[in-house]
Structure formats: C-alpha cells, structure tokens
Enzyme design. Structure first.
Site, PDB file in Angstrom:
ATOM      1  CD  GLU A 154      -1.416  -2.284   2.095  1.00  0.00           C
ATOM      2  OE1 GLU A 154      -2.244  -2.928   2.753  1.00  0.00           O
ATOM      3  OE2 GLU A 154      -0.195  -2.557   2.084  1.00  0.00           O
ATOM      4  CB  CYS A 175      -0.863   0.154   5.272  1.00  0.00           C
ATOM      5  SG  CYS A 175       0.767  -0.441   4.788  1.00  0.00           S
TER       6      CYS A 175
END
Length: 243
Positions: free
Chosen positions: A110, A141
């Site tokens: 991510e 994330c």
C-alpha cells in the site's frame, strides 16, 4: 499472521501461523458477508456494494491488478501482497511488497502504491481514490491511507494477527476520525489466500530440507502453542463472563 516482510529465514513456524491465520481470516470474511456487517455505516461486504453485482465486477477487475503485483512480489521472494490506487477509472499507482528487497519495514504494498500515486499527481492527498490491496492493511498502512484521504479501501483477505482496518482495529472507519473511508472486503479472497499459503508452504518445505530436525522442532513448538491457546479459550468459555 506473519506480516509483509516477515518471512523468516527458517520460514517454518511463522509460515504455519500465517497459513492458519489465512484460514481463520476466510472464516471471518464469510461471517461478515453472511451477516452484512457494517462498521459505523462504512464497512461493506461484497453483497452490499452500491450498484450491486456490477460494482463487484469492477472491484474484481481492479483487484486482479493488485494480484498481479502480489505475484510480482512472489517472484522476488517477498510475501505476496500487492496494491493499486485507482481514481476515475485510471490507475494512479501500483505497489508490491518490497520489505526484504529494500530492507525497509515500511515498504508495504500500500505504501509503494501510494508513493507512486503521489509522484504522479504531485499531491499528498488522493480524494475520490480507491485503494485495492490483496491483504487487509496493517495499522501503519491504514493510517497512511487515512492521511491520504482516500475515499475507499478494498481488500481480499483479512490479517487477523495485524490487520488495522477490521481484525484488530478500525483505523479507516472509526467515528472519532476527521476522515473516514468506506471499506469492502472479500474481493477475490480465494486467489489472494492461495498465494499466501503457497508462499509459506514453500518456505516451510525449504526450511525442512535445509535443517529437518529444526523444522520438525519448530512445527511441534507451534502446535503446542496453538493447543495451549485453545485450552485457554475453552477454560474461559467454561468460566463464563466475569462480573
């Protein structure tokens, strides 16, 4: 669940834990879909996607791109996790796990996809964007996605040991936040889970070939720990709720 760049050199006990975690996550996802679970009105199962089946088909198409990134991570001997950032029908960024390659614990899929999107747009915010990732975002994330102001996050499988968006926390949907994203789970879950399980099974087999005695000891140690955990849960069930 062993997370992201945490494929250990011996690969054995941690691989067992991640594989079990993936199976546990599958059961959790199935339960969420059957009950139509929502968190603060922003957590959707695939049956609840606005637009019905057509919306889910579109999600599958973008998730397949994330799976391509996960396979690229696998080809580089990384835990197979991939992500893409999409807005207005266009891919803004792609990313794969690169923790071991870069020796950087923040190089999650991510993060890599977000960095690519920031570079393309020249902006640190991505309003209206959807992020597709093959595994539920961790706390780090999920925090980054929230700061980026993405509108929606879609993942394939949960991470019951470190997931920060549903499993262990609700970083993206907590009502106390000044920005909340819509989240959806379970898209192409079987394919994402198979990649993870295959990776760690291969790691365990490799470890056993390198040191059969240590591999057998690690497996026995992990099974004993799981048995103790199950016994503790059974005992708590017998005791009932505490006043």
């Amino acid at each position: 669940m062993t997370k992201r760049g945490d494929a250990p050199d011996d690969g054995h006990a941690a691989g067992e834990a991640m594989e079990a975690g993936a199976m546990e996550a599958g059961a959790m996802e199935a339960g969420a879909m059957e009950t139509g679970r929502e968190d603060a009105g922003t957590h959707l199962s695939r049956e609840e996607i606005p637009g019905g089946g057509a919306g889910f088909v579109n999600d599958e198409a973008w998730m397949r791109l994330a799976l391509d990134e996960a396979r690229a991570a696998l080809a580089h001997d990384e835990v197979p996790i991939g992500a893409v950032v999409v807005r207005d029908g266009a891919v803004l960024g792609r990313g794969r796990n690169r923790c071991r390659e870069l020796r950087d614990p923040t190089a999650h899929a991510e993060f890599e996809a977000l960095r690519a999107a920031f570079a393309l747009t020249g902006d640190m915010r991505l309003p209206g964007a959807t992020v597709y990732t093959t595994v539920e975002p961790c706390f780090m994330c999920a925090g980054a996605l929230s700061h980026a102001r993405v509108a929606r996050v879609v993942w394939a499988v949960r991470d019951p040991k470190f997931g920060g968006a549903a499993s262990l926390g609700t970083v993206l949907t907590d009502a106390r936040l000044n920005h909340r994203a819509t989240v959806c789970e379970g898209v192409l879950a079987d394919e994402a889970r198979a990649l993870l399980q295959g990776f760690f099974r291969a790691k365990r087999a490799e470890a056993k070939r390198a040191d059969p005695q240590r591999a057998d000891w690690k497996q026995a140690e992990w099974k004993q720990a799981e048995a103790r955990r199950a016994d503790d849960e059974d005992q708590r069930d017998l005791e009932g709720p505490r006043e």
